[in-house]
Design an enzyme around this catalytic site. Structure first.
Site: not given
Length: 290
Positions: A12, A59, A196, A243
């Site tokens: 995303h 977020h 990441h 995530e």
């Protein structure tokens, strides 16, 4: 009862939303990622879900560090998006399904998951970008073809829930969906990842080997991934690679015979391992009848 047609897992990254807005899907940099959704579009047109249960991480739009629940679930009539500062156009609101949400809430609490229940809830790019990737025509028109039930998992403020706990959360929701009395076709979505890291000495870190191990295990044996601790996942997938928890919850909610129908893996998407998977879910009742 609700029919869980399958699951979709996808990255995303905010820059995906900017690429969509700027119509860069066929640019050489972006095409390998976006072309991975051709199968997803055909599959969704075939299975025709009514509702998407979306596991994601906020977020800072609806929750921030001063108030960050471990698990939260939406029970609203609609979910709005607002400007997050990424340069992404604000998405049209998505219709909710309060009746299904409350059914899930009651089942989750009975399963000893103490959920934060939100009757008003903003959803950020971790929801809107996957929806736009899955239903691009609807994203352009603003008329989404599904209602949603968003389920937020804390991947930001430590301590985080364990990988095993998120798999169990998904399994609890899967059982609750099976007991829902209305005839509803449900697709379960897990967003984020894969490996990441955005900051620190390992900024830009990507681990293809671990990503592929997780993708393989998602279909065959998700409990293989559940043995990893959060510290293991941070080490192997990066600080934001946690995530993966959203993917695990999605996979747990698939309660039948699960088969991998599609995958795409491309690096980098921004500074992230871009990954997409589709899982088909054949209900156990149908298996017994066969």
């Amino acid at each position: 009862m609700a029919n869980i047609v399958g699951g979709v897992a996808t990255t995303h990254v905010p820059s995906i939303g900017k690429a969509i807005a700027e119509k860069k899907q066929n640019d050489p940099y972006w095409k390998p990622f976006f072309s991975g959704f051709d199968f997803v579009h055909r599959w969704l047109a075939e299975v025709k879900p009514d509702v998407a249960v979306v596991f994601y991480n906020d977020h800072g739009l609806n929750f921030f560090l001063d108030k960050m629940p471990t698990f939260a679930i939406g029970a609203a009539k609609e979910y709005r998006n607002e400007d997050e500062g990424w340069g992404i156009p604000v998405s049209q609101a998505v219709v909710g399904d309060p009746a299904l949400s409350w059914h899930l809430v009651n089942a989750l609490v009975a399963d000893e998951f103490d959920m934060t229940v939100c009757q008003e809830m903003l959803v950020d790019h971790a929801v809107t970008i996957p929806l736009a990737l899955m239903w691009p025509a609807a994203a352009r028109s603003g008329q989404w073809p599904v209602r949603i039930v968003p389920v937020e998992i804390n991947t930001v403020q430590h301590p985080l829930p364990s990988v095993a706990r998120c798999l169990d959360l998904g399994r609890s929701i899967g059982r609750a969906l099976e007991s829902y009395p209305e005839k509803t076709r449900v697709v379960v979505v897990g967003t984020g990842g894969l490996s990441h890291q955005l900051d620190g000495e390992r900024a830009g870190f990507i681990n293809q080997e671990f990503d592929r191990l997780c993708m393989d295990a998602m279909a065959k044996d998700p409990d293989e991934i559940a043995r990893y601790s959060i510290h293991d996942v941070v080490k192997l997938a990066g600080a934001q690679g946690v995530e993966l928890l959203n993917w695990m919850a999605m996979r747990g909610a698939l309660t039948g015979a699960v088969t991998e129908a599609h995958r795409n893996y491309h690096i980098p998407v921004s500074n992230t391992a871009g990954a997409t998977m589709v899982f088909e879910n054949k209900p156990k009742a149908r298996l017994r009848a066969a």
